[in-house]
Scaffold this motif. Structure first.
Motif, PDB file in Angstrom:
ATOM      1  N   SER A 191       0.799  -1.227   0.000  1.00 35.13           N
ATOM      2  CA  SER A 191       0.000   0.000   0.000  1.00 35.13           C
ATOM      3  C   SER A 191       0.830   1.274   0.000  1.00 35.13           C
ATOM      4  CB  SER A 191      -0.949   0.009   1.210  1.00 35.13           C
ATOM      5  OG  SER A 191      -1.851  -1.064   1.139  1.00 35.13           O
ATOM      6  N   LEU A 192       2.052   1.190   0.494  1.00 33.59           N
ATOM      7  CA  LEU A 192       2.947   2.349   0.510  1.00 33.59           C
ATOM      8  C   LEU A 192       4.356   1.831   0.317  1.00 33.59           C
ATOM      9  CD1 LEU A 192       3.471   5.339   0.826  1.00 33.59           C
ATOM     10  CD2 LEU A 192       3.201   5.113   3.296  1.00 33.59           C
ATOM     11  N   ILE A 193       4.945   2.141  -0.847  1.00 33.67           N
ATOM     12  CA  ILE A 193       6.204   1.498  -1.224  1.00 33.67           C
ATOM     13  C   ILE A 193       7.047   2.423  -2.089  1.00 33.67           C
ATOM     14  CG2 ILE A 193       5.012   0.386  -3.176  1.00 33.67           C
ATOM     15  CD1 ILE A 193       7.001  -1.915  -2.997  1.00 33.67           C
ATOM     16  N   VAL A 194       8.353   2.352  -1.897  1.00 30.47           N
ATOM     17  CA  VAL A 194       9.304   2.954  -2.830  1.00 30.47           C
ATOM     18  C   VAL A 194       9.793   1.807  -3.707  1.00 30.47           C
ATOM     19  CG1 VAL A 194      11.514   4.143  -3.090  1.00 30.47           C
ATOM     20  CG2 VAL A 194       9.956   4.794  -1.239  1.00 30.47           C
ATOM     21  N   PRO A 195       9.277   1.697  -4.938  1.00 32.64           N
ATOM     22  CA  PRO A 195       9.533   0.502  -5.745  1.00 32.64           C
ATOM     23  C   PRO A 195      10.923   0.423  -6.356  1.00 32.64           C
ATOM     24  CG  PRO A 195       8.208   2.054  -6.985  1.00 32.64           C
ATOM     25  CD  PRO A 195       8.340   2.618  -5.604  1.00 32.64           C
ATOM     26  N   HIS A 196      11.629   1.560  -6.402  1.00 32.76           N
ATOM     27  CA  HIS A 196      12.943   1.581  -7.044  1.00 32.76           C
ATOM     28  C   HIS A 196      14.010   2.086  -6.083  1.00 32.76           C
ATOM     29  CE1 HIS A 196      10.142   2.356 -10.645  1.00 32.76           C
ATOM     30  NE2 HIS A 196      10.439   1.068 -10.614  1.00 32.76           N
ATOM     31  N   GLY A 197      15.237   1.672  -6.312  1.00 30.41           N
ATOM     32  CA  GLY A 197      16.351   2.124  -5.489  1.00 30.41           C
ATOM     33  C   GLY A 197      16.858   1.085  -4.524  1.00 30.41           C
ATOM     34  N   GLY A 198      16.063   0.042  -4.281  1.00 36.50           N
ATOM     35  CA  GLY A 198      16.504  -1.044  -3.410  1.00 36.50           C
ATOM     36  C   GLY A 198      17.077  -2.185  -4.222  1.00 36.50           C
ATOM     37  N   LEU A 199      17.238  -3.319  -3.613  1.00 33.20           N
ATOM     38  CA  LEU A 199      17.830  -4.466  -4.287  1.00 33.20           C
ATOM     39  C   LEU A 199      16.820  -5.269  -5.102  1.00 33.20           C
ATOM     40  CD1 LEU A 199      20.254  -5.744  -1.485  1.00 33.20           C
ATOM     41  CD2 LEU A 199      20.758  -4.244  -3.414  1.00 33.20           C
ATOM     42  N   TYR A 221      13.264   6.439  -7.730  1.00 32.38           N
ATOM     43  CA  TYR A 221      12.628   5.992  -6.485  1.00 32.38           C
ATOM     44  C   TYR A 221      11.114   5.842  -6.658  1.00 32.38           C
ATOM     45  CZ  TYR A 221      17.112   7.144  -4.350  1.00 32.38           C
ATOM     46  OH  TYR A 221      18.436   7.199  -4.040  1.00 32.38           O
ATOM     47  N   ASP A 222      10.422   6.939  -6.973  1.00 33.09           N
ATOM     48  CA  ASP A 222       9.015   6.916  -7.403  1.00 33.09           C
ATOM     49  C   ASP A 222       8.058   6.351  -6.368  1.00 33.09           C
ATOM     50  OD1 ASP A 222       9.951   7.776 -10.029  1.00 33.09           O
ATOM     51  OD2 ASP A 222      10.567   5.692 -10.319  1.00 33.09           O
ATOM     52  N   LEU A 223       8.086   6.918  -5.156  1.00 29.65           N
ATOM     53  CA  LEU A 223       7.201   6.482  -4.090  1.00 29.65           C
ATOM     54  C   LEU A 223       5.766   6.334  -4.584  1.00 29.65           C
ATOM     55  CD1 LEU A 223       7.125   7.694  -0.452  1.00 29.65           C
ATOM     56  CD2 LEU A 223       5.033   7.870  -1.778  1.00 29.65           C
ATOM     57  N   TYR A 224       5.122   5.244  -4.164  1.00 32.14           N
ATOM     58  CA  TYR A 224       3.733   4.971  -4.533  1.00 32.14           C
ATOM     59  C   TYR A 224       2.909   4.774  -3.266  1.00 32.14           C
ATOM     60  CZ  TYR A 224      -0.424   2.350  -5.920  1.00 32.14           C
ATOM     61  OH  TYR A 224      -1.722   1.936  -6.077  1.00 32.14           O
ATOM     62  N   MET A 225       1.742   5.398  -3.227  1.00 31.42           N
ATOM     63  CA  MET A 225       0.840   5.213  -2.091  1.00 31.42           C
ATOM     64  C   MET A 225      -0.571   4.954  -2.597  1.00 31.42           C
ATOM     65  SD  MET A 225       0.054   7.623   1.250  1.00 31.42           S
ATOM     66  CE  MET A 225      -0.776   8.935   0.350  1.00 31.42           C
ATOM     67  N   ASP A 226      -1.191   3.912  -2.066  1.00 33.80           N
ATOM     68  CA  ASP A 226      -2.596   3.632  -2.336  1.00 33.80           C
ATOM     69  C   ASP A 226      -3.395   4.305  -1.228  1.00 33.80           C
ATOM     70  OD1 ASP A 226      -5.179   2.524  -2.530  1.00 33.80           O
ATOM     71  OD2 ASP A 226      -4.407   0.705  -3.471  1.00 33.80           O
ATOM     72  N   GLY A 227      -3.809   5.543  -1.470  1.00 34.06           N
ATOM     73  CA  GLY A 227      -4.484   6.337  -0.454  1.00 34.06           C
ATOM     74  C   GLY A 227      -5.714   5.687   0.141  1.00 34.06           C
ATOM     75  N   PRO A 228      -6.636   5.154  -0.677  1.00 31.33           N
ATOM     76  CA  PRO A 228      -7.830   4.507  -0.108  1.00 31.33           C
ATOM     77  C   PRO A 228      -7.502   3.320   0.787  1.00 31.33           C
ATOM     78  CG  PRO A 228      -8.201   5.060  -2.406  1.00 31.33           C
ATOM     79  CD  PRO A 228      -6.752   5.332  -2.126  1.00 31.33           C
ATOM     80  N   ASP A 229      -6.492   2.519   0.401  1.00 29.77           N
ATOM     81  CA  ASP A 229      -6.097   1.378   1.235  1.00 29.77           C
ATOM     82  C   ASP A 229      -5.599   1.846   2.598  1.00 29.77           C
ATOM     83  OD1 ASP A 229      -6.795  -0.599  -0.492  1.00 29.77           O
ATOM     84  OD2 ASP A 229      -4.764  -1.341  -0.854  1.00 29.77           O
ATOM     85  N   ILE A 230      -4.749   2.868   2.599  1.00 30.68           N
ATOM     86  CA  ILE A 230      -4.206   3.397   3.845  1.00 30.68           C
ATOM     87  C   ILE A 230      -5.321   3.978   4.702  1.00 30.68           C
ATOM     88  CG2 ILE A 230      -2.698   5.147   4.854  1.00 30.68           C
ATOM     89  CD1 ILE A 230      -1.088   2.931   3.678  1.00 30.68           C
ATOM     90  N   PHE A 231      -6.229   4.694   4.078  1.00 31.58           N
ATOM     91  CA  PHE A 231      -7.344   5.309   4.807  1.00 31.58           C
ATOM     92  C   PHE A 231      -8.215   4.244   5.472  1.00 31.58           C
ATOM     93  CE2 PHE A 231     -11.631   7.183   5.033  1.00 31.58           C
ATOM     94  CZ  PHE A 231     -11.357   8.346   5.737  1.00 31.58           C
ATOM     95  N   ASN A 232      -8.579   3.216   4.718  1.00 35.78           N
ATOM     96  CA  ASN A 232      -9.441   2.157   5.266  1.00 35.78           C
ATOM     97  C   ASN A 232      -8.736   1.379   6.368  1.00 35.78           C
ATOM     98  OD1 ASN A 232     -11.583   2.782   3.544  1.00 35.78           O
ATOM     99  ND2 ASN A 232     -10.826   1.421   1.933  1.00 35.78           N
ATOM    100  N   PHE A 233      -7.439   1.118   6.181  1.00 36.90           N
ATOM    101  CA  PHE A 233      -6.650   0.435   7.209  1.00 36.90           C
ATOM    102  C   PHE A 233      -6.655   1.234   8.510  1.00 36.90           C
ATOM    103  CE2 PHE A 233      -2.348   1.553   8.782  1.00 36.90           C
ATOM    104  CZ  PHE A 233      -2.154   0.523   9.693  1.00 36.90           C
ATOM    105  N   THR A 234      -6.480   2.545   8.385  1.00 42.87           N
ATOM    106  CA  THR A 234      -6.425   3.407   9.567  1.00 42.87           C
ATOM    107  C   THR A 234      -7.748   3.404  10.322  1.00 42.87           C
ATOM    108  OG1 THR A 234      -4.791   4.823   8.487  1.00 42.87           O
ATOM    109  CG2 THR A 234      -5.972   5.748  10.351  1.00 42.87           C
TER     110      THR A 234
END
Length: 335
Positions: A191-199, A221-234
């Motif tokens: 739901s919240l990830i930096v998909p690039h820059g790691g291994l 790096y291109d951080l990605y966040m699924d806002g609705p997923d985070i909101f519902n989880f919270t």
């Protein structure tokens, strides 16, 4: 031995990104629209040559100078960051040297985001109350804006950079930090990830993070966040966490003088406040001039609450962090 929060302060980079700046870049988003959706008016941005260790060091120095704390007295350092300067060495080792802490000081990193302050203080409490040390310096520091694609307006409006320093010390009296609870749901890691820059490429964990699908040109790096997923989880975990903290601490909601939660955005916080039935005067929000500084939002809010006279000695304050991981945690502190 009983651990307590003895002192807290924060540091922000000088550069500021205002809603006016964002509206000029994205004309379809007005200043009013950005503010109404997030509750944020401006956020501080780290410079091109300014990294988490720099912010952490500045926060530590500000705490030492403002509270007359001798660096030589620090026995352990925990640095919480998800944006370290390097894969190795640890940021804590760099900060130990820059702050002039003794070589006898223990120093370690933990990598957590929105719940990181709670986890770091929980570790500090354990170190103190097990008799290993008598004090711990906890520093949270993140430069999330370096992960954000400049054309991804959805997250540029939310995140800011910053650092905070907290001295946790042996109180020697009644328990000052109580009711600690934690939680983890790794199924929500996507739901919240930096998909690039790691291994490992992040598209395998979260296909939606692919920059082509997002009509972006990768910046690395291109951080990605699924806002609705985070909101519902919270909305799902926070009320049950509040109940668990109160039960473990042997308290009721009426015993809590102030609630200071992770400052994600004003829209989410207001939903939580209403769902919990907490009066507005007992629910502290401080993000309009800071944005979401990830692991530092709670200590920044605590500092502001104290400076504004909202948080006073002897008050019981509930702290609760939640977000990336997915991870959450909280406790009650006597100020």
């Amino acid at each position: 031995m009983s651990a307590r929060i003895a002192a807290v302060d924060y540091y922000l980079p000088e550069s500021v990104l205002s809603n006016e700046d964002l509206a000029a870049q994205f004309p379809e988003w007005s200043v009013e629209k950005i503010a109404s959706k997030t509750g944020i008016h401006r956020r501080h941005i780290s410079g091109p040559d300014e990294f988490s260790s720099d912010l952490a060091t500045a926060a530590g120095r500000r705490l030492f100078e403002g509270r007359d704390i001798d660096p030589a007295s620090i026995e352990y350092l925990i640095v919480c960051t998800q944006s370290p300067d390097y894969y190795l060495p640890s940021t804590a080792c760099i900060v130990q040297e820059r702050l002039g802490l003794p070589t006898s000081t223990g120093a370690t990193d933990i990598t957590l985001g929105c719940s990181g302050y709670i986890y770091a203080l929980g570790l500090a409490k354990g170190l103190i109350e097990s008799g290993q040390v008598s004090n711990v310096l906890v520093i949270t520091a993140d430069t999330y804006t370096k992960f954000i694609n400049p054309l991804d307006k959805s997250v540029r409006t939310i995140f800011g950079d910053g650092a905070a320093a907290t001295l946790v010390a042996d109180d020697g009296n009644a328990e000052s930090i109580s009711g600690i609870t934690y939680g983890t749901n790794g199924a929500g890691a996507k739901s919240l990830i930096v998909p690039h820059g790691g291994l490992r490429a992040g598209e395998g964990l979260q296909p939606k993070s692919d920059v082509t699908a997002r009509a972006l040109e990768s910046t690395g790096y291109d951080l990605y966040m699924d806002g609705p997923d985070i909101f519902n989880f919270t909305l799902d975990v926070v009320p049950s966490s509040v109940d668990a903290i109160l039960a473990k601490a042997g308290l009721t909601g009426e015993d809590i003088d102030l609630y200071v939660f992770h400052q994600a955005n004003a829209f989410m916080l207001e939903h939580l406040r209403k769902k919990l039935g907490v009066p507005a005067e007992k629910f502290f929000v401080a993000l309009a001039d800071f944005g979401n500084t990830v692991s530092s939002t709670i200590p920044i809010a605590l500092t502001e609450a104290e400076r504004q006279g909202v948080l006073k000695p002897g008050m019981r304050v509930m702290l609760l962090g939640f977000g990336v991981g997915l991870s959450w945690g909280g406790f009650v502190a006597t100020w």
